[in-house]
Every structure is written in C-alpha cells, then in structure tokens.
Design an enzyme around this catalytic site. Structure first.
Site, PDB file in Angstrom:
ATOM      1  N   GLY A 286     -13.382 -43.059  27.268  1.00 53.75           N
ATOM      2  CA  GLY A 286     -14.812 -43.129  27.515  1.00 53.75           C
ATOM      3  C   GLY A 286     -15.156 -42.709  28.925  1.00 53.75           C
TER       4      GLY A 286
ATOM      5  N   GLY B 238     -17.650 -43.945  32.060  1.00 53.12           N
ATOM      6  CA  GLY B 238     -18.502 -45.019  32.549  1.00 53.12           C
ATOM      7  C   GLY B 238     -19.164 -44.656  33.857  1.00 53.12           C
TER       8      GLY B 238
ATOM      9  CG  PHE C 228     -17.434 -47.602  38.607  1.00 55.27           C
ATOM     10  CD1 PHE C 228     -17.943 -47.647  39.883  1.00 55.27           C
ATOM     11  CD2 PHE C 228     -17.738 -48.619  37.729  1.00 55.27           C
ATOM     12  CE1 PHE C 228     -18.730 -48.704  40.289  1.00 55.27           C
ATOM     13  CE2 PHE C 228     -18.524 -49.684  38.119  1.00 55.27           C
ATOM     14  CZ  PHE C 228     -19.023 -49.719  39.410  1.00 55.27           C
ATOM     15  N   GLY C 229     -16.379 -43.488  36.429  1.00 55.31           N
ATOM     16  CA  GLY C 229     -15.473 -42.382  36.166  1.00 55.31           C
ATOM     17  C   GLY C 229     -15.009 -42.358  34.723  1.00 55.31           C
ATOM     18  NE  ARG C 230     -13.493 -36.828  31.992  1.00 51.65           N
ATOM     19  CZ  ARG C 230     -14.285 -36.231  31.107  1.00 51.65           C
ATOM     20  NH1 ARG C 230     -15.589 -36.151  31.351  1.00 51.65           N
ATOM     21  NH2 ARG C 230     -13.803 -35.704  30.010  1.00 51.65           N
TER      22      ARG C 230
ATOM     23  CE  LYS D  86     -12.672 -48.211  35.257  1.00 49.81           C
ATOM     24  NZ  LYS D  86     -13.606 -47.866  34.175  1.00 49.81           N
TER      25      LYS D  86
ATOM     26  CG  ASP E 230     -22.355 -52.409  35.217  1.00 48.52           C
ATOM     27  OD1 ASP E 230     -23.490 -52.632  34.755  1.00 48.52           O
ATOM     28  OD2 ASP E 230     -21.758 -51.340  35.040  1.00 48.52           O
TER      29      ASP E 230
END
Length: 632
Positions: A351, A353, A355-357, A373, A470
């Site tokens: 996925g 998000g 902050f990154g892949r 991540k 978050d």
C-alpha cells in the site's frame, strides 16, 4: 545409448539420495573448518577441537551445521522425530565459578544476530528474550544462578523455548543403573561429558540425558518433557551450538557431535575425539604458545576477511557513518531488504500511505516475513537524532503495537522494517462489501479494546510519551487471529524532524484532526483521544468520517451520530452489516464513548486510561452507560 541413459539416471538418483541423507544425518568425530558455520570467537584447533569460548571476557560464539535441516515432512507438514548428541567440556579459570555456559540450539537462522555476550548465552537480548516470534529451542548447560531467569542453581541442565526462563530444568546429574538413583555432575569440572537430546514426534516427548564420557548412556533421562514442538520449529531450521563467557574467563569446548532425523543419532567414536589442551606447565608451554599463535593468526585472517567484505559492501551499497555503529544491531542492510522485497517490485507493494510506500518481503536465509516502509528523507540535518528516535521506538513492546524491527538508510531514503501483519488493515474489513471481509461485533469490540490499550501504553505506560497523530482504521493492522495492532506509531513525530522548525506542519488525516490542532499545530495526547473517538464511530457505524458527496446533515460522521443521540435514536447509527448478532449495550457504549472522545473541547475528553476503564468495566445492567450519558 539406452544403457548409458540408464546409468546416468541411476547416478542422478544416487546423488539426490546422498544429498537428502546428508541433510538428515551428520557426524563429526572432531571438526574441520569446512564443517561448520562459525561466528563470534568460535574457532577450530588443528587437532579438530572446537573452541566455543576461550579465556576472553564478554565474548560469545556460534557454531552451526552449515546445511539447513528439513524438520517437517514436505508431504504432510508434520514435525519429524530427531536425535542428537555431543561431547563437551567446560574449563573455568577458577574451579568454583565460570562463564554463563553452553547451549544446543535449533534456530531459524545460522547465528543469533543481536544476542548479547553475557547471561543470554549468545541467544537473545533484553528486548527479544521470551518473544514467541523467536522460534528457538535450546538445551542449556548453565553454570550461573541467574535470578532474572529463575534458575534453580548454578549447575543445571534446562530446556528453553524462545527465552532463558527454562520450561524444564534439573541439577546436572546422571542415572546410576541398578536403581541407585542419580549421581551429581559438576559442569565446571573440566572433564568431557556427553549430552543426548531426543524428540519423539509421535509421543511429543523430549528427553535430555547427560553422563561422563566414560559411562554408557543411562537408561533414564535427566529431563523428560511432554511438549508439542510443532509451533516452535519451522519446516526448515538450523541446528548449532551457542555460548557466552560473561565476566569470568571460561573455555567451552566441543569434541564431537552427531545428528539424525527419524532415528538414533550415530554413535561417536570416543577414542578418536580430539584431546583437550593440557595445563600450561613445562614442555607444554611452547606447544600451547604455537597453538595460540595459530589461533590468533586464524582469527586475524578471519577478521581481515570479514572487514574486507564489509568494506566492499559499504563501498558499493550504502554509507555507514561512525555514529551509527552503536545502532548496528538495529540496522538492516539495503542488500538484504532489496532481496527480501524482490527489488521492491510492484507485485510486493502492500500500500501507499502518508509517509511512503510499503512492501512485503521475506528476509534471506530466514522464514521471517517483514513489511518495509520506504520514506524519502535525504536531509542530513538531525539524522542522528532521527535514527536514535527510531531505535528508541523499536524498544516499544506491546501486544497491540506492530513491532518495529529496525531501519536502513540508503540513497536519500529511510527504510523502516516491521513485522508483517498477514490480514492487512482494518479498514478493508469494515468498508469492503465482500462477504469474507465482514467482521462481527465481537471482533470489532476486541479490536477497539486492543487499540485503546495500545494508546494507553504509548501515552502513559512507556518511559516516554509517544503521540501517534494518525489514529484511524487504515493504521490498525490485523494478524492471523484478527488481533489488532496499531502501526505507524511515533512516525509523525519522527517525520517532523525533517521539516523546517520555524513552520507549523499539521500531520494527520482529514476527519480525524482535533479542532485545536488546526489552530495551534501542537499535537497532544488529547488530540490522539479525539482521533480515537472518530475511530470508535468509524468501527461501530461502518462508514468513513467524511462522506464528500453526502447531504450536509450526514456528511460528517461525528455530527451525524451526535444528532441521532440528541433525537434519542443513537442506535440507528450502528453498522447495518452487524445484523442482530451484537450486544446492544456494548454498541451504545462505543457510540457514546466515541462522541465523548471527539468533543470539540479538549478539557471534556477523557484520558486513555479512563477510556480503557470504561471499555473494561461495561456490565449488562447499563450502569456505565448511564454514567456516561450524564457526562455527555
């Protein structure tokens, strides 16, 4: 031609059977350098004697059989029986005190990265000792009485599962034939002894037997333990030996070793085993000095060779700064992560998000599954503090938090390595209309309590206050048993370190951001509580916080549930997919608790400790709900 083809086929089958046999059985009457995978200060003397530790302090070593063992049948996945024995000797500097001991170990990896050279026997460290994810079976020969591990004395044999608190232990002794009972053994005697470890997979029984080398194997074991090892041992594992010396100079030697799957381990030729070093006196001093030179030379060549390999890897792969040396046990190599994720292929993408892949992967030479991540972060300013914060957060340990395993820094990127959560994120289960993705209320309520417990730990129970910033369904991940684990904790605070400190940067997701956060940009535990309140409504109502195309009266989830409550129809807010299989008082409690937590005024919101208390104390008489209603 047919004859040649037939001979070739026979030769091929012979090779295959030979390789399979080598994987199922081995015997070493003394050792050669090519027999074992060594690390730490483990070394093999010219006469074939394996030195696990010498007279150096605070050292550890591992000696593993090089080939992986297929412990479970490939046809039915059932664990096989196995048998092993080895001859050892422990020679301390002082007769009454020694190092920490020696252990036979079955492990997913060759060696035990991150283990400490003290009381952990070269197997574990304070952060992973006792973790069920270790998948380690060890038989310890322990010569230190450690109260932290509830040792029975300073001279015992123990069976360890994933940690050093033995599941079974007995003072070192062996059975005397003729019903004469057990005779004590002194592990620190410096005399050779032999240890047998045998597991019967059908009866699920583990037997451990010990005796002096000149005594036949006793008919009764020292330890006989009924245990199912299927959950501990993976399909394929490595078997080896591990040791640590601690603060007392102690030499741990192994003279011979054998192993067999589905049968009795081959008997060792006791007359051909290498001799132990003689005491340092008279003519032996010169001989021992030569041996010492050989050992030092071998270690020096080994160290130089390892240093060369490390330098070449750093030169061509990534840069390791001096200050990162203290964090080396938490750092993964980019090469390993690249291989684990198959080159960060799109097929491995889990996925994308805020902050990154995120990519799934499997570490080389291991069965450990991970999630990686990738976060863009090429700012050098504050990088040391950044990595320090990551290592600090990796010490967080809670059953409802996704474990952060470590990091890698390469090519303007920061890569964070987590345990892989097989069932993915909670939002897919709540918002996916497919039948297989539905969650009943019992699962949802347990997930809610798990997330609340994790937030309480982050806010109040760890040594530092960690603000998530978050909380939402997509950041709650589920394992094989649908146990909820909160992910991305602390990342918001980490990410802020790369921003201009003179600017205000509100991090979060629209619909979950507390009103005061938009005004002052300062995240607090109360802003986390607000997001948690929206999360409660999200789970109970089965809808997202903001519906962009909806009418104004239902567009905002918090406002919609609040209006229903004011009309006395709050239960109309529940997810219709729940059907009738739910406890009304629990659903009503969660809806009202969600409204309380998402109050505009932070002073009205409860703390996470109060939230956990409310969730845990709900009763069928509705007393807590009435109290809550008055508070609303």
């Amino acid at each position: 031609m047919e004859s040649q083809a037939f001979k070739a086929s026979l030769l091929f089958l012979l090779i295959i059977n030979t390789v399979a046999a080598e994987n199922d059985e081995f015997i070493y009457n003394g050792f050669a350098s090519e027999d074992l995978f060594l690390d730490g200060i483990a070394n093999i003397a010219p006469n074939g004697l394996l030195f696990m530790t010498n007279t150096s302090k605070y050292m550890q070593s591992h000696a593993f059989h090089k080939t992986v063992i297929q412990f479970k049948n490939t046809s039915d996945g059932k664990l096989s029986s196995f048998s092993t024995c080895f001859v050892f000797a422990i020679v301390p500097e002082y007769s009454d005190v020694g190092g920490h001991g020696l252990a036979l170990v079955i492990s997913p990896t060759r060696g035990r990265p991150g283990a400490l050279p003290i009381q952990y026997l070269g197997l574990f460290n304070p952060s992973n000792n006792g973790n069920s994810s270790n998948h380690v079976l060890a038989i310890e020969l322990d010569t230190v009485d450690n109260i932290d591990f509830e040792d029975i004395n300073n001279n015992h044999v123990g069976v360890d599962i994933n940690g050093l608190k033995s599941v079974a232990a007995a003072p070192a002794s062996y059975f005397l034939e003729g019903n004469k009972g057990y005779k004590n053994l002194t592990l620190l005697s410096g005399k050779p002894m032999i240890l047998w470890v045998e597991y019967d997979a059908l009866e699920m029984k583990l037997n451990v037997t010990i005796s002096p080398i000149n005594v036949p194997k006793p008919s009764l074991p020292l330890i006989s333990l009924s245990i199912n090892l299927s959950w501990v041992i993976y399909d394929a594992m490595y078997i080896g030996l591990s040791s640590s010396s601690g603060s007392v100079k102690t030499s741990h030697y192994v003279l011979g070793w054998s192993f067999k799957l589905n049968g009795k381990a081959p008997g060792l030729n006791l007359t051909s085993l290498p001799s132990l070093p003689l005491p340092e006196d008279g003519k032996n001093k010169a001989l021992n000095f030569k041996l010492y030179i050989l050992v030092v030379a071998f270690l020096l060549v080994t160290v130089i060779g390892i240093a060369y390999v490390v330098v070449m890897k750093i030169k061509y792969a990534e840069v390791l700064e001096d200050w990162e040396i203290e964090y080396q046990h938490h750092r993964f190599s980019y090469k390993d992560l690249y291989k684990a994720t198959k080159g960060f292929k799109e097929d491995e993408l889990l996925g994308i998000g805020g902050f990154g892949r995120v990519y799934k992967g499997k570490l080389p030479m291991s069965t450990a599954k991970i999630a990686v991540k990738r976060i863009p972060h090429d700012s050098k300013q504050g990088m040391r503090e950044f990595v320090s914060e990551i290592v600090s957060i990796s010490q967080l340990c809670h059953k409802n938090l996704v474990q952060l395993l470590g990091y890698c820094r390469c090519k303007g990127e920061l890569l964070l390595v987590y345990e892989l959560m097989s069932n993915g994120s909670l939002d897919k289960f709540i918002f996916d209309d497919s039948e297989k993705k539905k969650l009943n209320w019992r699962h949802r309520f347990e997930i809610i309590k798990g997330v609340a417990s994790a937030l309480l730990y982050l806010h109040e129970e760890w040594e530092k206050v960690v603000i998530h910033q978050d909380i939402k369904a997509s950041n709650v991940l589920l394992d094989d048993d649908l146990i909820a684990k909160v992910g991305d904790f602390g990342l918001s605070r980490l990410y802020d370190r790369g921003n201009d400190p003179k600017t205000t940067h509100v991090i979060g997701t629209f619909g979950y951001i507390a009103p005061e956060l938009n005004k002052n940009g300062r995240a607090t535990t109360s802003t986390d509580v607000y997001a948690f309140g929206v999360f409660l409504l999200e789970v109970a109502c089965g809808r997202r916080p903001i519906l962009q195309d909806a009418s104004p009266d239902v567009q905002n989830l918090v406002d919609w549930v609040s209006n229903n409550w004011k009309r006395g129809t709050i239960m109309d807010s529940k997810d219709v997919k729940l059907g009738t299989d739910f406890r009304p008082e629990e659903v009503e409690l969660v809806l009202k608790l969600g409204l309380l937590c998402s109050q505009p005024s932070p002073n009205v919101r409860p703390s996470m400790r109060q939230v956990v208390q409310i969730l845990n104390e709900i009763t069928t008489d509705g007393a807590e709900i009435q109290l809550f209603t008055n508070g609303q």
